[in-house]
Design a protein around this motif. Structure first.
Motif, PDB file in Angstrom:
ATOM      1  N   ASN A  46       0.811  -1.220   0.000  1.00  0.00           N
ATOM      2  CA  ASN A  46       0.000   0.000   0.000  1.00  0.00           C
ATOM      3  C   ASN A  46       0.844   1.269   0.000  1.00  0.00           C
ATOM      4  O   ASN A  46       0.352   2.342  -0.365  1.00  0.00           O
ATOM      5  N   GLU A  47       2.109   1.144   0.409  1.00  0.00           N
ATOM      6  CA  GLU A  47       2.992   2.320   0.431  1.00  0.00           C
ATOM      7  C   GLU A  47       3.378   2.779  -0.971  1.00  0.00           C
ATOM      8  O   GLU A  47       3.742   3.935  -1.167  1.00  0.00           O
ATOM      9  N   TRP A  48       3.305   1.876  -1.959  1.00  0.00           N
ATOM     10  CA  TRP A  48       3.784   2.234  -3.298  1.00  0.00           C
ATOM     11  C   TRP A  48       2.880   1.778  -4.442  1.00  0.00           C
ATOM     12  O   TRP A  48       3.185   2.007  -5.615  1.00  0.00           O
ATOM     13  N   ILE A  49       1.739   1.187  -4.141  1.00  0.00           N
ATOM     14  CA  ILE A  49       0.893   0.645  -5.198  1.00  0.00           C
ATOM     15  C   ILE A  49       0.385   1.727  -6.149  1.00  0.00           C
ATOM     16  O   ILE A  49       0.168   1.477  -7.348  1.00  0.00           O
ATOM     17  N   ASP A  50       0.232   2.962  -5.652  1.00  0.00           N
ATOM     18  CA  ASP A  50      -0.253   4.055  -6.501  1.00  0.00           C
ATOM     19  C   ASP A  50       0.776   4.475  -7.549  1.00  0.00           C
ATOM     20  O   ASP A  50       0.437   5.201  -8.492  1.00  0.00           O
TER      21      ASP A  50
END
Length: 378
Positions: free
Chosen positions: A277-281
């Motif tokens: 979730n820290e880098w999925i965007d």
């Protein structure tokens, strides 16, 4: 819960009956007798019932029965374990879906359970286990008591789609509603050559039941100094080379389970990578295929970056390359010990037309690949 009855672990209300069914299973009694042959069955059952007093949930069962067993295995068959969770949020009430490389059929998740409990996390993990391993009713009962849900194998394409959708909905339900952690391997089966790669199909399955972000996915790196099943994997490589239609039997699966549990593993390390979730965007969204390809690649990078590397990994890669590029990472004594270990493992292989040179190369490759992938990830 009716939707998930065919695959889910036991609920608290089912634990007592499951335990009684386990004790009445003739094959389970034969297994128990093998451990304590001097105790009559009535005494064995009486002692187990006494130990079961107060056990109401699968988590209670794990703490009462499985935790001491796993501690014994660590003490007897490893040189110690290490757990690094520094990249996880400090809020230990959060739940995670751990996606890891796969080294051992039974112990990968069992070690993780103990590490979570020992580090103050409120619960352990529910795990997916292939129904190809549930070859006796008592095994299925025992793993369902131990927080395992069933992954169906050998299905038609239509059945596989239905099974994947059901499993994905269950995993989302377990994390968001039951507030359980999940452990799942990055691929179906273990990477026989330790070239660990995340299958996009696993990630696509997880996405069927809802948003990936609600699963709080954590890439988890598992590093064994020695793989007790390495010679069995090398043997299977030759069997498939000599007979492309070769398939392991159920007994082979049981032998792998037994060898993995009771074989020597050396040092064992678990490292929790940066949560997805820290880098999925940051991942591309031009198409689903591009997204899942990038996601699997990034998870692989997280897993590969955080291998704990041992002298045997450096020795194996130098041996395959025919040089001493990594000689600073091992001593002559390390090399002698590793060669002695490999000789002992090779001696356990007794198949016809044993190709020693091929088998040795396969073993070196298993120990070299984590280092190769680590260097590439850096």
């Amino acid at each position: 819960m009716n939707e998930f009855d065919e695959i889910r672990p036991y609920e608290a209300s089912e634990m007592k009956q499951a335990f009684e069914d386990l004790l009445s299973d003739r094959q389970f009694q034969m297994v128990l007798k093998g451990f304590v042959p001097w105790l009559p069955q009535r005494m064995r059952n009486g002692l187990l019932r006494l130990a079961f007093t107060g056990v109401k949930t699968p988590l209670d069962f794990q703490k009462r029965f499985m935790k001491p067993v796993v501690r014994y295995i660590i003490h007897k068959h490893t040189d110690g374990t290490k757990f690094d969770d520094r990249q996880l949020p400090r809020d230990k009430s959060l739940r995670y879906t751990f996606i890891s490389n796969h080294r051992d059929i039974v112990l990968d998740s069992a070690f993780l359970d103990l590490m979570l409990v020992n580090n103050g996390y409120p619960t352990t993990v529910e795990i997916g286990i292939g129904d190809n391993l549930l070859i006796y009713p008592w095994i299925k009962r025992l793993v369902r008591m131990n927080k395992a849900f069933t992954v169906r194998r050998g299905l038609t394409a239509h059945e596989m789609m239905r099974s994947s959708q059901l499993m994905s909905r269950y995993i989302h339900y377990a994390v968001t509603k039951k507030k359980e952690n999940i452990w799942i391997a990055q691929r179906e089966g273990r990477a026989k050559d330790s070239d660990d790669r995340t299958q996009e199909s696993v990630l696509k399955m997880l996405a069927m039941g809802g948003a990936l972000t609600e699963l709080c996915i954590v890439p988890l790196t598992i590093s064994y100094e020695y793989d007790p099943c390495d010679y069995l994997k090398a043997q299977e490589f030759q069997q498939k080379r000599d007979n492309p239609s070769f398939k392991k039997s159920r007994q082979d699966d049981l032998d792998n389970m037994k060898t993995g549990i009771f074989g020597y593993k050396g040092r064992v390390a678990y490292y929790c990578g940066e949560p997805v979730n820290e880098w999925i965007d940051e991942l591309p969204t031009t198409s689903k295929n591009d997204f899942f390809s990038a996601l699997s690649h990034r998870i692989d990078q997280e897993i590969h970056r955080h291998y704990t590397l041992y002298p045997c990994n450096y020795i194996a890669l130098d041996t395959l390359n025919g040089n001493s590029e990594f000689a600073d990472y091992y001593t002559d004594k390390d090399k002698q010990q590793f060669e002695k270990y490999l000789a002992g493992q090779l001696a356990k292989i007794t198949i016809p037309n044993k190709d020693e040179a091929f088998l040795r190369e396969r073993l070196y490759t298993m120990y070299a690949n984590p280092l190769r992938n680590h260097l590439a990830a850096l």
